[in-house]
Design a protein around this motif. Structure first.
Motif, PDB file in Angstrom:
ATOM      1  N   GLU A 205     -52.593 -32.202 -60.219  1.00 25.56           N
ATOM      2  CA  GLU A 205     -51.892 -32.506 -61.308  1.00 25.56           C
ATOM      3  C   GLU A 205     -51.668 -31.280 -62.196  1.00 25.56           C
ATOM      4  O   GLU A 205     -50.436 -31.232 -62.895  1.00 25.56           O
ATOM      5  CB  GLU A 205     -52.641 -33.753 -62.089  1.00 25.56           C
ATOM      6  N   ASN A 206     -52.639 -30.753 -62.500  1.00 24.11           N
ATOM      7  CA  ASN A 206     -52.457 -29.380 -63.352  1.00 24.11           C
ATOM      8  C   ASN A 206     -52.874 -28.452 -62.623  1.00 24.11           C
ATOM      9  O   ASN A 206     -54.052 -27.805 -62.942  1.00 24.11           O
ATOM     10  CB  ASN A 206     -53.473 -29.635 -64.668  1.00 24.11           C
ATOM     11  N   PRO A 207     -52.104 -27.843 -61.635  1.00 23.47           N
ATOM     12  CA  PRO A 207     -52.649 -26.738 -60.972  1.00 23.47           C
ATOM     13  C   PRO A 207     -52.754 -25.442 -61.566  1.00 23.47           C
ATOM     14  O   PRO A 207     -52.273 -25.125 -62.666  1.00 23.47           O
ATOM     15  CB  PRO A 207     -51.576 -26.454 -59.705  1.00 23.47           C
ATOM     16  N   ASN A 208     -53.746 -24.509 -61.176  1.00 22.38           N
ATOM     17  CA  ASN A 208     -53.651 -22.918 -61.858  1.00 22.38           C
ATOM     18  C   ASN A 208     -53.513 -22.058 -60.611  1.00 22.38           C
ATOM     19  O   ASN A 208     -53.836 -22.298 -59.688  1.00 22.38           O
ATOM     20  CB  ASN A 208     -54.829 -22.986 -63.010  1.00 22.38           C
ATOM     21  N   PRO A 209     -53.167 -20.848 -61.057  1.00 22.99           N
ATOM     22  CA  PRO A 209     -52.993 -19.643 -60.064  1.00 22.99           C
ATOM     23  C   PRO A 209     -54.116 -19.777 -59.159  1.00 22.99           C
ATOM     24  O   PRO A 209     -54.102 -19.505 -58.021  1.00 22.99           O
ATOM     25  CB  PRO A 209     -52.790 -18.521 -60.908  1.00 22.99           C
ATOM     26  N   LEU A 210     -55.500 -19.867 -59.733  1.00 16.02           N
ATOM     27  CA  LEU A 210     -56.514 -19.551 -58.683  1.00 16.02           C
ATOM     28  C   LEU A 210     -56.489 -20.788 -57.691  1.00 16.02           C
ATOM     29  O   LEU A 210     -56.845 -20.689 -56.396  1.00 16.02           O
ATOM     30  CB  LEU A 210     -58.047 -20.121 -59.523  1.00 16.02           C
ATOM     31  N   ASP A 211     -55.958 -21.888 -57.956  1.00 17.25           N
ATOM     32  CA  ASP A 211     -55.682 -22.972 -56.872  1.00 17.25           C
ATOM     33  C   ASP A 211     -54.850 -22.430 -55.776  1.00 17.25           C
ATOM     34  O   ASP A 211     -55.230 -22.719 -54.411  1.00 17.25           O
ATOM     35  CB  ASP A 211     -55.028 -24.154 -57.671  1.00 17.25           C
ATOM     36  N   ILE A 212     -53.981 -21.894 -56.175  1.00 14.22           N
ATOM     37  CA  ILE A 212     -53.073 -21.259 -54.884  1.00 14.22           C
ATOM     38  C   ILE A 212     -53.706 -20.006 -54.257  1.00 14.22           C
ATOM     39  O   ILE A 212     -53.656 -19.920 -52.930  1.00 14.22           O
ATOM     40  CB  ILE A 212     -51.642 -20.602 -55.643  1.00 14.22           C
ATOM     41  N   PHE A 213     -54.614 -19.239 -54.775  1.00 10.79           N
ATOM     42  CA  PHE A 213     -55.133 -18.222 -54.061  1.00 10.79           C
ATOM     43  C   PHE A 213     -56.405 -18.865 -53.286  1.00 10.79           C
ATOM     44  O   PHE A 213     -56.485 -18.502 -52.113  1.00 10.79           O
ATOM     45  CB  PHE A 213     -55.992 -17.121 -54.909  1.00 10.79           C
ATOM     46  N   ASN A 214     -56.924 -20.055 -53.631  1.00 11.19           N
ATOM     47  CA  ASN A 214     -58.075 -20.726 -52.887  1.00 11.19           C
ATOM     48  C   ASN A 214     -57.287 -21.544 -51.949  1.00 11.19           C
ATOM     49  O   ASN A 214     -57.934 -21.270 -50.650  1.00 11.19           O
ATOM     50  CB  ASN A 214     -58.604 -21.776 -53.879  1.00 11.19           C
ATOM     51  N   ALA A 215     -56.094 -22.055 -52.176  1.00  9.83           N
ATOM     52  CA  ALA A 215     -55.540 -22.694 -50.867  1.00  9.83           C
ATOM     53  C   ALA A 215     -55.005 -21.862 -49.754  1.00  9.83           C
ATOM     54  O   ALA A 215     -55.281 -21.955 -48.747  1.00  9.83           O
ATOM     55  CB  ALA A 215     -54.347 -23.576 -51.273  1.00  9.83           C
ATOM     56  N   ALA A 216     -54.587 -20.637 -50.165  1.00 10.60           N
ATOM     57  CA  ALA A 216     -54.278 -19.772 -49.289  1.00 10.60           C
ATOM     58  C   ALA A 216     -55.301 -19.223 -48.566  1.00 10.60           C
ATOM     59  O   ALA A 216     -55.268 -18.999 -47.292  1.00 10.60           O
ATOM     60  CB  ALA A 216     -53.367 -18.544 -49.971  1.00 10.60           C
ATOM     61  N   GLN A 217     -56.567 -19.017 -48.962  1.00  7.34           N
ATOM     62  CA  GLN A 217     -57.924 -18.549 -48.435  1.00  7.34           C
ATOM     63  C   GLN A 217     -58.132 -19.666 -47.377  1.00  7.34           C
ATOM     64  O   GLN A 217     -58.691 -19.278 -46.248  1.00  7.34           O
ATOM     65  CB  GLN A 217     -58.853 -18.441 -49.350  1.00  7.34           C
TER      66      GLN A 217
END
Lengths: 306, 306
Positions: A205-217
Motif C-alpha cells: 500500500e505504501n511502498p518505499n524504495p527500500l522495499d524495492i531493493f529488498n524485493a530485488a534481493q
C-alpha cells in the motif's frame, strides 16, 4: 569541555535534526525537533538551545531546502510552511552571536564529503543527492559552486524526456521524476514488465524504495528491472553531466544511494559506457562516505567551517 | 608604429587566419594560410612572420581544435593531419620570444565576447559556437572555465536522443548532430515534411546552411521547418544547460548564428519556454557582437590578453 564544536542543523519537511560536530567529523551530541511543531521559525534558536545548553560552539551551519546562501534566507520553501522569506541566518546570529552560514542540502552534502567523506582528495567533483528529489552539489577548483544567483546545479530538473513524467516544477520529464526515491516509486506504477504481475511490490500500500531493493534481493525480477531502469538513466545522465564540468568523480549520496555497492556498481557501469572518449578513465562513480545516519548534520556543520 | 598589438591566430581544418589586433579590438592587419600547405607546424611561426614583419606585437593567442590550454599542445586533431601532439605554444614562444597562449575555438570566442563583444557586462555566460560542430565556452565568476583537465564545456556531446543520429564521437544523438552546420544539412536528408518534395533544398548537390536560411526567406516551408526544428532543440537544451551554471546569458556565435535575429529570436523563444521557474527572467539569449568576419582572430587575441 570541548571548545572546537560546530552546530550543524538539517532542516527538512518532516524533521529538524541538529548536532554538535567536532573537528574529526564526529557528532558528539544529537537532537531533533518536529518541523510541524516549529510554528514560528524565529523561535528555532531557543528551541535548539533547550537541548544543547551543555555545549558551546564556534559557528553554525544550516542546510535547508530553497535556501539562498547569499541572502541567508529560506525563500518560499513549500514543505516548511513558514512563509515566503525566512531570515534564518539573522535569527541564529542574533541569538547565539556566532557566525552562521546557510546552504541547500546538496551543497552541504558536497562540503561534508570534501571535509569528512569520499571527496577528500578531489578538487572537482559532484555530489548527487538521491532523496525525495535529485540534487547536485558541485565543487569546482576546490570550492563549492553556487553560480551568480546561488542556484547553480539543478541537475534534478534537467529534462531528459520531452514527453516524460510530469514534474512538480510544472515541466515534463525532469531527471528527478525517474531517479529519486519518489521517481522509483512512480516506476512501480508506470513501468511495465512480464514480471510485474507476480511482484510483491504491486501489492504494497505504501511502498518505499527500500522495499524495492529488498524485493530485488529476494529475486523479484520486476524490482530488479526498476533498479536497473533507474541506474541506467542515472548513469547515462551522469555521463552527459561530465560534459559540463568534467569532474573527477560523482558521489552518490542519501536515500537510494544508501543501498550501497549494488546500486553504485550499476550506475558506474552505465556512466562509463556512455562517457565521451575524452573523459574515459577520468570520471569515477563513488558512494558517500558519510556513513552516519545524520550525514546531513555533518554536511551542514562542514559548510559552516569551509 | 603601434606597440600595443596582439597576434591572434585561428587554426582551422581549411585555413589558418591570423591578424594583429589593437587594444580596441580592431584588426589592423590580416593574413591567411592554407592549412594543407603547412606540412610541418614547426614552420608556422616563420610562415606567419613573412606576412607580419612590418609589425611588432606583445603577445600571441592561438585558437585551435583539440587544444590543451594547460600543456600548450594541440592533441590529436583529426582535421589538421599534423600528428599526435603538437607543442604549438613552444614553437611560437621560441621563435617570437613573446608570451603565447593556446585555447580551443569556443573558449577563444567566449573571451572575445567578454573583451570586445556581447558579454562585456556579464561575469557568468556561455558562448555557444555553431560551426561544423557545437562548442561551449563557459565563463564562471569572470573567468574562463577550463575544468581540471582543460576539457570542460563539451555541450555538443551531450546526448539528447538515446537512439538519435550517429555522431563522429562514436555515440548517438549528440546535440551537435542536430544543432550545427552539419546537423542542419543532415536534417535536409533526415527530416520528413509534406513540404519536402517541393523544396529546392532537396535538389541541391552541396547545400550549405546559408541555402536553408535563404530558402526559408523565400517562403520554402521545408526550410522553415528545419530552422524551427534546430532552434527548438537548441532552445530546449539551452534551458537545460541553465541548470548547470545558471548563466546570465547564452551568446550564439559563428556559422548558423550569423543568420541573425530571425534564428536568435526562435532560439530565445524556445529557451524561455523551457526554463525552470527559478531561472525565468534571469537568462538571456543573445547574438555574438564580434561582427568582423574573422571574429575567431579577435577571440584568440583576446585570450592572450585575458
Amino acid at each position: 569541555m570541548q571548545t572546537d564544536l560546530t552546530l550543524g542543523i538539517d532542516i527538512g519537511g518532516t524533521n529538524i535534526a541538529f548536532g554538535l560536530v567536532n573537528q574529526e567529523g564526529e557528532i558528539v551530541f544529537e537532537g531533533n525537533l518536529s518541523t510541524a511543531e516549529v510554528r514560528n521559525p524565529s523561535l528555532l534558536p531557543e528551541l535548539i538551545e533547550e537541548q544543547t545548553q551543555n555545549y558551546t560552539f564556534r559557528e553554525i551551519g544550516i542546510g535547508a531546502p530553497s535556501s539562498n546562501t547569499f541572502s541567508g534566507m529560506i525563500e518560499n520553501a513549500p514543505n516548511l510552511r513558514w512563509g515566503v522569506n525566512i531570515p534564518i541566518v539573522e535569527y541564529f546570529e542574533n541569538y547565539f552571536k556566532v557566525p552562521t552560514k546557510l546552504t541547500n542540502d546538496a551543497n552541504a552534502a558536497a562540503v561534508g564529503e570534501k571535509l569528512f567523506g569520499a571527496a577528500k582528495d578531489f578538487s572537482e567533483f559532484v555530489v548527487i543527492t538521491l532523496g525525495t528529489g535529485l540534487g547536485a552539489g558541485i565543487f569546482i577548483n576546490n570550492e563549492i559552486f553556487n553560480g551568480k544567483f546561488g542556484t547553480a546545479g539543478e541537475f534534478g530538473h534537467v529534462m531528459v524526456d520531452k514527453d516524460g513524467r510530469p514534474c512538480g516544477c510544472g515541466r515534463k520529464g525532469c531527471l528527478e521524476t525517474y531517479c529519486s526515491a519518489t521517481g522509483m516509486l512512480r516506476s512501480i506504477d508506470l513501468l511495465t514488465s512480464p514480471h510485474k504481475a507476480n511482484s510483491p511490490l504491486v501489492e504494497l500500500e505504501n511502498p518505499n524504495p527500500l522495499d524495492i531493493f529488498n524485493a530485488a534481493q529476494q529475486g523479484d525480477q520486476f524490482a530488479e528491472y526498476i533498479i536497473d531502469f533507474t541506474a541506467e538513466k542515472l548513469g547515462y545522465w551522469l555521463a552527459n553531466f561530465a560534459c559540463f564540468s568534467n569532474p573527477e568523480a560523482f558521489i552518490l549520496f542519501g536515500g537510494i544511494a544508501k543501498n550501497g555497492e549494488y546500486f553504485r556498481q550499476k550506475v558506474d557501469h552505465y556512466t562509463q559506457a556512455n562517457l565521451l572518449n575524452l573523459y574515459q578513465g577520468k570520471v569515477q562513480v563513488l558512494s558517500s562516505e558519510l556513513h552516519h545516519r545524520n550525514a546531513a548534520i555533518l554536511g551542514a556543520a562542514a559548510y559552516a567551517k569551509y
